[in-house]
Motif scaffolding. Sequence first.
Motif, short mmCIF file in Angstrom:
data_model
loop_
_atom_site.label_atom_id
_atom_site.label_comp_id
_atom_site.label_asym_id
_atom_site.label_seq_id
_atom_site.Cartn_x
_atom_site.Cartn_y
_atom_site.Cartn_z
N THR A 16 0.53 -0.46 1.96
CA THR A 16 -0.09 -0.39 0.65
C THR A 16 -0.75 0.99 0.49
N PRO A 17 -1.08 1.39 -0.75
CA PRO A 17 -1.77 2.68 -0.95
C PRO A 17 -3.08 2.76 -0.13
N THR A 18 -3.82 1.65 -0.05
CA THR A 18 -5.05 1.64 0.76
C THR A 18 -4.75 1.92 2.23
N ARG A 20 -2.24 3.70 3.40
CA ARG A 20 -1.89 5.12 3.57
C ARG A 20 -3.15 5.98 3.60
N GLU A 21 -4.11 5.63 2.77
CA GLU A 21 -5.39 6.36 2.78
C GLU A 21 -6.12 6.16 4.10
N ALA A 22 -6.11 4.90 4.57
CA ALA A 22 -6.80 4.58 5.83
C ALA A 22 -6.19 5.37 6.99
N CYS A 24 -4.83 8.36 6.79
CA CYS A 24 -5.29 9.75 6.66
C CYS A 24 -6.72 9.93 7.14
N ARG A 25 -7.55 8.93 6.88
CA ARG A 25 -8.98 9.06 7.17
C ARG A 25 -9.37 8.59 8.56
N PRO A 243 -4.27 1.08 9.33
CA PRO A 243 -3.65 0.16 8.37
C PRO A 243 -3.67 -1.28 8.86
N THR A 246 -6.83 -2.73 7.53
CA THR A 246 -6.62 -3.06 6.11
C THR A 246 -5.83 -4.36 5.99
#
Length: 347
Positions: A16-18, A20-22, A24-25, A243, A246
Amino acid sequence: MMKTIDLRSDTVTLPTPTMREAICRAELGDDVFGEDPTTNRLEKLAAECMGKEAAMLVASGTMGNLACLLTHCRRGEEVILGDQSHTFLYEAGGMSALGGIHAHTVRNQPDGTMRLEDIEAAIRGSDVHFPRTRLICLENTHNRCNGSALTPEYTDAVAALARKRGVRVHLDGARIFNAAVALGVDAKELVRNADSVSFCLSKGLSAPVGSVICGSSEFIAEARRTRKVLGGGMRQSGVIAAPGITALEQMVARLAEDHANARRLAERIAHIRGLSADPERTQTNIVYFELAGKRVTAEKLVTQLGKRGIKLLRVGPGLLRAVTHYGISADDIDSTLAALREVMETR
Ligand SMILES: *Cc1c(COP(=O)(O)O)cnc(C)c1O
């Protein structure tokens, strides 16, 4: 452009987009030194979700089951498992190839259980002729048996039998959260008497990679050694764990939607001439259906649907499988049904 509706498996889900962000961070470190904070956080969360002391991230469900089996059993020892189980059918015989472990299959019932009396009969007595029975494996939900969910009561009964006979229990819970959602119970209740559990982050929960195994602190400490042997000691594994966190926090409750879609698919397939499905047995996100007549073969049906952008899995002569997941909407189910009707009902 034609949309692809991929019903072959819930493994095709994309992060999910969340997630992918997780990724990166994610805060990272070397997990073989126990210093990846994100992996540590996932393992703590996973252990809590399963009500176990400890957990460990592994690369795949296959690696998770193998690491557990190799940790429980020594060479020449025996594992009792279902004849339709994923570990017996689809894990490349890893237990015997790598562990010298002897597989003793017991017949799976259509609901994914093995009869208690069949399990009991399979447990060996002490005789120099016999391998030693070390472990019983259960699978929840049961992939080959209609994605059926095993109840807490059933698992407890198997565990009680195992305990009485000095045998341990491993639970292949690749889709344990599907079982929990379908039965309306906490996942903890489904595994409370299992000595070890594995579950997948990368199926219905949509994470890109990874599974987790859970058990006592002592068991997981030993399994870390086993994972290292298998080449599964990963370094900045936080990119996988992030992820995964998440997945556990955000993707469990929505599995109910997949189950509703699967149920509707099965119900409507049952009304298409030339196809048969058993909606009553469709408890979770896996639908098996059969070709009733000889006019259309499974190969032809797969090819014809493929031309319409719909992917199904042929799993046996005349037997097909469709799995619903995060990438499949109710509209996709309608499109699939329309395509099935078109292929089955036109000459
Ligand atoms: C998918 C699956 C596995 C294995 O997981 P991989 O990540 O594909 O290795 C194990 N058990 C069951 C029941 C599964 O469905």
